[in-house]
Design a protein around this motif. Structure first.
Motif, PDB file in Angstrom:
ATOM      1  N   ASP A  68      30.472  39.556  37.623  1.00 30.40           N
ATOM      2  CA  ASP A  68      29.173  39.805  38.270  1.00 30.40           C
ATOM      3  C   ASP A  68      28.896  41.304  38.375  1.00 30.40           C
ATOM      4  O   ASP A  68      27.756  41.748  38.232  1.00 30.40           O
ATOM      5  N   LEU A 118      33.912  37.993  40.384  1.00 29.45           N
ATOM      6  CA  LEU A 118      33.254  39.179  40.945  1.00 29.45           C
ATOM      7  C   LEU A 118      33.272  40.340  39.958  1.00 29.45           C
ATOM      8  O   LEU A 118      32.315  41.116  39.877  1.00 29.45           O
ATOM      9  N   ILE A 129      40.511  42.345  42.142  1.00 25.99           N
ATOM     10  CA  ILE A 129      39.161  41.778  42.165  1.00 25.99           C
ATOM     11  C   ILE A 129      39.171  40.405  41.486  1.00 25.99           C
ATOM     12  O   ILE A 129      39.726  40.246  40.389  1.00 25.99           O
TER      13      ILE A 129
END
Ligand code: NAP
Length: 252
Positions: free
Chosen positions: A213, A210, A206
């Motif tokens: 977030d 992200l 990942i």
């Protein structure tokens, strides 16, 4: 089985030999037979052991694992011309190695501290004819990445070589923060270790933005903590850390 000849019997040689021992015949060249016996014992398999004085490297695949300051001295003790020298010497350019040691080719490898647990991030550069072999050899101690130049390997060293120290600072500081708020030290350390273990897996798949977030809800606790990190200029400090380490590498 192909033979790899280690010159040097220290920590890095042992870490790499552990990764290679099932797929290669291991030869180790050192200056003290007692230390070579100890190396063999730690490795747990039979190896060929040789003293450095007068050792003939003719046509061999060499894994050079001495300290950078030892290159000139080691060179005076060897005879013959190697086929390839894989050098793990920090901050030691290909030109310097080729100046001192007779060889058809040189590949520079930069493993990091995690080599001892077969999780090194190793960057490589040098004679492209040996790229595939180099990637295969060093994948035995973790992840690998071939780079196009020595400049890039010096930059990568500032990232992956020094990186464990940077992350250690963050790890310790986060645990200290929890202790400051009242968590017991051993609980804080255990939780930090679990955090880094899980994060190490997640970051493989990942993108960091992200990940951030995904954990940061509007007006929530992570957003408050994250803002404190930005107030502390952590992002800028990380960028400057890599720049400073790279500049220092160029001075050496
Ligand atoms: N450790 C790391 O995480 C790491 C990461 C990246 C790169 N490296 C590089 O890996 C290389 C080896 O590091 P290391 O951690 O394995 O060091 P180490 O454990 O101290 O081993 C150094 C080796 O060099 C030998 N040596 C020392 N002086 C010598 C001399 N004058 N002539 C011949 N041999 C000599 C030592 O022999 P004795 O046993 O007889 O003293 C020993 O076998 C270094 O160049 C370092 O830059 C290490």
């Amino acid at each position: 089985m192909k033979t790899i000849t280690f010159i040097g019997n220290g920590n890095m040689a042992l870490s790499i030999a552990k990764g290679l021992k099932h797929n290669y015949t291991i030869e180790v060249v050192g200056r003290d037979m007692q230390k070579l016996h100890e190396f063999e014992e730690k490795l747990g398999i039979e190896i060929r052991k040789y003293l450095l004085d007068g050792f003939d490297v003719e046509n061999k695949s060499i894994m050079l694992c001495v300290k950078p300051a030892n290159v000139a001295e080691v060179a005076t003790k060897l005879t013959g011309k190697a086929n390839i020298i894989y050098s793990v010497l920090a901050g030691t350019g290909i030109e310097k190695i080729a100046q001192h040691l007779r060889t058809n080719a040189v590949v520079r490898a930069m493993p990091n501290l995690a080599a001892s647990v077969a999780k090194s991030m190793t960057t490589l550069t040098g004679d492209a004819a040996f790229k595939e072999e180099a990637l295969e050899l060093f994948s035995a101690i973790g992840s690998t990445r071939w780079l196009g130049s020595e400049k890039e390997i010096d930059i990568a060293t500032a990232l992956a070589g020094s990186g464990p120290a940077y992350l250690a600072l963050v790890a310790e500081a986060l645990a200290d923060g929890a202790v400051k708020q009242g968590l017991k030290r051993d609980d804080a350390m255990a939780i930090m270790q679990g955090l880094f273990g899980g994060f190490g897996e997640l970051i493989q798949h990942i993108h960091p933005a992200l990940l951030k977030d995904g954990v940061m809800s509007p007006g929530g606790t992570t957003a408050a903590g994250y803002a404190a990190l930005e107030d502390g200029n952590v992002r800028s400090a990380c960028i400057n850390a890599v720049e400073s380490a790279y500049k220092k590498a160029k001075e050496l």
